[in-house]
Write an enzyme that holds these catalytic residues in place. Structure first.
Site, PDB file in Angstrom:
ATOM      1  N   SER A 329       0.821  -1.211   0.000  1.00 42.25           N
ATOM      2  CA  SER A 329       0.000   0.000   0.000  1.00 42.25           C
ATOM      3  C   SER A 329       0.852   1.256   0.000  1.00 42.25           C
ATOM      4  O   SER A 329       1.901   1.318   0.653  1.00 42.25           O
ATOM      5  CB  SER A 329      -0.912   0.009   1.228  1.00 42.25           C
ATOM      6  OG  SER A 329      -1.685   1.198   1.259  1.00 42.25           O
ATOM      7  N   ASP A 330       0.383   2.247  -0.735  1.00 39.24           N
ATOM      8  CA  ASP A 330       0.951   3.587  -0.633  1.00 39.24           C
ATOM      9  C   ASP A 330       0.560   4.138   0.741  1.00 39.24           C
ATOM     10  O   ASP A 330      -0.381   3.656   1.364  1.00 39.24           O
ATOM     11  CB  ASP A 330       0.357   4.453  -1.747  1.00 39.24           C
ATOM     12  CG  ASP A 330       1.131   5.740  -1.953  1.00 39.24           C
ATOM     13  OD1 ASP A 330       2.283   5.802  -1.518  1.00 39.24           O
ATOM     14  OD2 ASP A 330       0.577   6.677  -2.542  1.00 39.24           O
ATOM     15  N   LYS A 331       1.289   5.149   1.221  1.00 42.12           N
ATOM     16  CA  LYS A 331       0.962   5.718   2.533  1.00 42.12           C
ATOM     17  C   LYS A 331      -0.055   6.843   2.409  1.00 42.12           C
ATOM     18  O   LYS A 331      -1.147   6.782   2.993  1.00 42.12           O
ATOM     19  CB  LYS A 331       2.233   6.251   3.216  1.00 42.12           C
ATOM     20  CG  LYS A 331       1.957   6.995   4.538  1.00 42.12           C
ATOM     21  CD  LYS A 331       3.204   7.592   5.121  1.00 42.12           C
ATOM     22  CE  LYS A 331       3.668   8.817   4.390  1.00 42.12           C
ATOM     23  NZ  LYS A 331       2.762   9.986   4.571  1.00 42.12           N
ATOM     24  N   THR A 623      -1.486  -0.904  -4.120  1.00 42.13           N
ATOM     25  CA  THR A 623      -2.321   0.289  -4.179  1.00 42.13           C
ATOM     26  C   THR A 623      -1.471   1.501  -4.544  1.00 42.13           C
ATOM     27  O   THR A 623      -0.272   1.526  -4.275  1.00 42.13           O
ATOM     28  CB  THR A 623      -3.023   0.574  -2.830  1.00 42.13           C
ATOM     29  OG1 THR A 623      -2.085   1.209  -1.952  1.00 42.13           O
ATOM     30  CG2 THR A 623      -3.533  -0.688  -2.196  1.00 42.13           C
TER      31      THR A 623
END
Length: 907
Positions: A329-331, A623
């Site tokens: 996941s992106d942050k 993501t």
């Protein structure tokens, strides 16, 4: 394609100009034209992918497609034109379903091209000229101002208050403050402050820069190339179904060859009849309805996911979600809110906390865990300064609070509102008289206000900048530095505030901002984690899914968020992108497996991590929302883009788009994916026994049915015609299998580990069940066919008319027996291991609706003259219906007893 590898960000401005053979007056028009011819236009290469015709061809170019086409051709050769028309119709229906599913192919490269602006302002021959951005060349001098989209990769020579939004390229949640000074050669993309990259957006300020890369050589072009090189993977389900269909095709070819030989040499049948039996068997064994069943089951999953904020762009992705083993996941905006929030304040050695997150003013001020009924004077003064020395505001738009201006300054306004301070009221009471705006070189902002009848200068900025202007002793300075470090370790961005009396009441005097300030305090802010993301990560861990955070943000910030989300254990740290450069494949795989937080990563790092995880056998969901995420989104088994903050490029490269940008929606989508897979297995377990039974019925007919003499000629008895078999495969099987897609979630779906991607669709248990059901259908179908045929045809000799009537009725009752067997087996398939009563008889009304629809369609098949002519069916009386229903019902008690025995043995 060759990309420029010169580290322009590390070279002094003079050296850059020399290497590009240009100067501050820009290129001459003639030289610019020469370079344009040499370098080509400043635009990205477009690749439209496969055209519609190639896509349509792919739907036919598979083993089952070729086999059915061959069967249709054979039917034409032996003059069975109705049969051939129906077979070709089935092929076309399947091709149309596949074509529609695939038509919305990736348009990501076209979307990337749209990021490059259409016009730019360049200096040529010492004069500014507006020209199409596609005509820019290396060495061109380009000017930028607020609102511009950067037209090419620029090495900045001059910058005034320049802020550039690079989130789509680097993943940074805040605009980057740009400076013309060179940076270290090894600096990652987000730290190259003297560069402005193509496709990014100027938020504030002005600048002049020299073009160092255009078109495909830019960072945007590099991503474009990565995207063009990245292949979309087939999903676990499509892999397994390909194996099943290949196996069926080979088996059909082998049996067809045997049947043709047996019919010609053993039964002395004419070649035409033997070929027709072979065609019929091919049509019987191939599950023509399978693509429709899979597509409809996935489409139902798509609808369910949409209600949970996940929009699926690529149907098989629904099932892949259920097999996911790692979510990368992106942050910014996914695990966090992408809303800067003041969480801490430090005044005179006292630490205060602010509750609430985002730009909403809902929240309270706490000290030592206790809510403050009123603000201490020092804290109140600090909040007032944060609101007044500020150019931003927050507005309530239909219940949604949105920032106007810089996100950092908006966070200070929100902190004031939580303390009961109205920005509008404060600005009215203490009007601004003068200002020194924030500049990236000075790193502070100062304003002059009329407060208590005197002029007061308020300053905010980076702690090191503000502290050197304050009157502090060593002990006080050390105490403040310790507080700054504490907040920085928690991933916060720290701002210091100070004030002093002004010697003039209406304007700032030169040099007044240099010294003599009284330190007021610190404020720490962060883009906070989503509370629902915490719960979703726990759900994923319980379901055996690893979660990894991959971000372009600073390592300290990434580690702090990672710890809050439970992704980093004590002692673990974030791995930076540059640490991955040049790692051998084995070490890269180890890093990908053992590290949960990656910071300062470039697009190729994200792509490399996805590939490394896939090489270890993981099914990877990735993501992202930026242009920089697109190659990894496309390469991942399941790319998930953000619907609100996501760029068009990321959405086109992804297979799923989250409409609420929320990590929790991914967990919900995984749950739906598991449900879809379970229900698909039920549908397959229902559909394929029918195909095996149909093939077995025809094989039994060829090997064991007697050859009857009709008006002196030997005739092979066929229990069903090709068109009747297609009726069962395309109408009965599809109508009855669709209701299984509506079955509810299995109770333990999110408490079991992901199924292995290599796990076969059919376990030994399912194959055993398939053979048992097919055997029951075959025995009942063949028995009733022979009984009905000889009951009507009577003793030899048999005339042609009597043979045709007997064959039509016998085939119709055989089709009806198979149909009733399917109906009763459907009830058993609602749960593959438990009793049909365990789920509640009426818990899925769609099952009974499907049965009702099929019975109505079957009545049309039997009694409507047009369908009788098309399918060769005949009307049945009540006795025939009853006998067929009783024979078909045999499957229900037999499979129920088998389930009971299996449960007893397993317990």
């Amino acid at each position: 394609m060759h990309h420029e590898t010169r580290p322009w960000h590390a070279l002094p401005a003079r050296e850059v100009l020399e290497e590009l053979h240009t100067d501050p007056d820009g290129l001459s028009p003639d030289e610019a034209a020469r370079r344009l011819r040499e370098q080509g236009a400043n635009e990205l290469a477009r690749s439209g992918g496969d055209g519609p015709w190639r896509m349509l061809w792919r739907q036919f170019n598979n083993p089952i497609g070729w086999l059915l086409l061959a069967a249709g051709v054979v039917a034409v050769v032996v003059h069975r034109y109705t049969d051939s028309a129906v077979v070709f119709g089935a092929v076309i229906i399947n091709a149309v379903i596949g074509f529609i599913q695939e038509y919305r192919a990736g348009k990501a490269i076209e979307e990337l091209a749209a990021l490059v602006p259409e016009t730019a302002t360049a200096i040529r021959g010492g004069r500014p000229v507006a020209l199409p951005a596609r005509e820019l060349v290396t060495g061109d001098m380009v000017t930028l101002q607020s609102g511009d989209k950067v037209p090419a990769d620029l090495r900045l020579l001059q910058a005034k208050n320049l802020l550039i939004e690079e989130a789509a390229l680097t993943g940074e949640s805040l605009p980057a403050a740009k400076l013309p000074e060179p940076t270290a050669p090894e600096a990652p993309l987000g730290d190259r402050l003297c560069m402005a990259y193509s496709g990014t957006l100027v938020i504030q300020g002005t600048a002049t820069g020299v073009v160092v890369a255009t078109g495909g050589a830019t960072e945007l072009g590099r991503i474009n190339e990565l995207l063009g090189q990245t292949e979309q993977l087939v999903t676990p389900l499509t892999r397994q179904l390909a194996r099943v269909t290949s196996g069926i095709t080979l088996a059909v070819l082998a049996i067809v060859a045997v049947l043709i030989g047996f019919g010609i040499w053993i039964k002395q049948a004419p070649l035409g009849e033997a070929l027709m039996v072979a065609v019929t068997l091919a049509v019987a064994a191939i599950p023509e309805g399978l693509p429709a069943v899979v597509t409809i089951a996935l489409a139902i999953g798509v609808r369910r996911m949409a209600s949970r904020h996940a929009v699926v762009r690529y149907l098989p992705a629904v099932e892949t979600l259920g097999a996911t083993t790692v979510i990368c996941s992106d942050k910014t905006g996914t695990l966090t809110r992408n809303e800067m929030t003041v969480q801490a304040a430090w005044v005179d050695g006292h630490a205060y906390r602010f509750s609430g997150i985002g730009y909403s003013p809902d929240g309270e001020v706490e000290h030592d865990g206790v809510r403050l009924a009123s603000l201490p004077p020092g804290l109140r003064d600090l909040l007032v300064m944060g609101v007044l020395c500020n150019d931003a505001d927050v507005l309530d738009r239909d219940g949604s609070w949105t920032p106007v201006g810089d996100p950092t300054e908006a966070a200070l306004v929100v902190a004031g509102l939580k303390g009961g301070l109205s920005g509008a009221e404060l600005r009215g009471r203490h009007p601004r008289l003068d200002v020194i705006p924030f500049e990236s070189e000075t790193k502070f902002m100062a304003t002059l206000h009329a407060i208590d009848g005197t002029g007061r200068i308020l300053m905010k900025g980076a702690p090191e900048t503000v502290l050197q202007r304050c009157l502090l002793d060593e002990a006080e300075t050390a105490l403040i530095h310790a507080a700054v470090k504490t907040y920085a370790r928690q991933g916060m961005r720290v701002i210091a505030l100070a004030w002093k009396q002004s010697h003039a009441c209406d304007r700032l005097l030169p040099g007044e901002e240099d010294d003599g300030f009284s330190f007021a305090g610190l404020m720490g802010m962060i883009d906070p984690p989503r509370s629902e993301a915490l719960d979703a990560i726990r759900v994923c861990h319980r379901a055996g899914i690893a979660v990894k955070m991959i971000t372009g943000d600073h390592p300290v910030t990434a580690e702090a968020i990672g710890r809050q989300l439970g992704l980093l254990a004590p002692g673990q740290r974030a791995v930076q992108g540059r640490e991955l450069d040049g790692l051998p494949d084995g070490q890269l795989r180890d890093a990908a497996l053992t590290t949960n937080v990656f910071a300062r990563v470039a697009p190729e790092h994200k792509l490399g991590l996805v590939r490394a995880l896939q090489a270890e056998g993981h099914v990877v969901a990735m993501t992202g929302d930026g242009v920089n995420d697109a190659p990894a989104l496309k390469r991942a088994d399941i790319g998930v883009a953000m619907g609100i903050t996501g760029t068009s490029v990321s959405k086109e490269a992804a297979k799923v788009v989250l409409m609420d940008d929320n990590f929790a929606s991914i967990a919900a989508a995984v749950e739906e994916g598991r449900r879809v897979y379970d229900n698909l297995i039920k549908s397959l377990a229902f559909v394929l026994p029918t195909n095996l039974a149909l093939a077995a019925i025809l094989s039994v007919a060829m090997f064991f049915f007697p050859t009857v003499t009709v008006e002196g000629a030997g005739v092979l008895l066929m229990a069903m015609s090709p068109t009747q078999i297609l009726w069962i495969n395309l109408v009965a099987s599809v109508t009855l299998s669709i209701p299984l897609a509506f079955e509810t979630l299995e109770p333990n779906a999110m408490d079991r580990p992901p199924r292995p991607a290599t796990e076969p669709v059919f376990s030994r248990f399912l194959i055993y069940r398939l053979v048992m059901v097919a055997a029951l259908m075959t025995a009942c179908g063949c028995g009733l066919f022979l009984w009905e045929y000889f009951l009507i045809a009577g003793p030899a000799p048999i005339g042609a008319a009597r043979h045709a009537m007997a064959l039509a009725e016998a085939q119709t009752i055989c089709v009806t027996v198979v149909t009733f067997s399917q109906i009763f087996y459907l009830l058993n398939c609602r749960s593959l291991r438990n009793s049909i009563f365990s789920l509640g008889v009426f818990s899925n009304p769609a099952v009974f609706a499907g049965i009702g629809v099929l019975l109505l369609l079957h009545a049309c098949f039997i009694y409507l003259p047009p369908l009788q002519r098309l399918f060769g069916s005949a009307a049945l009386d009540g006795r025939a219906w009853l006998v067929a229903a009783l024979a078909g019902a045999v499957v229900l008690p037999v499979i129920s007893v088998e389930k009971w025995i299996r449960r007893r043995c397993e317990s």
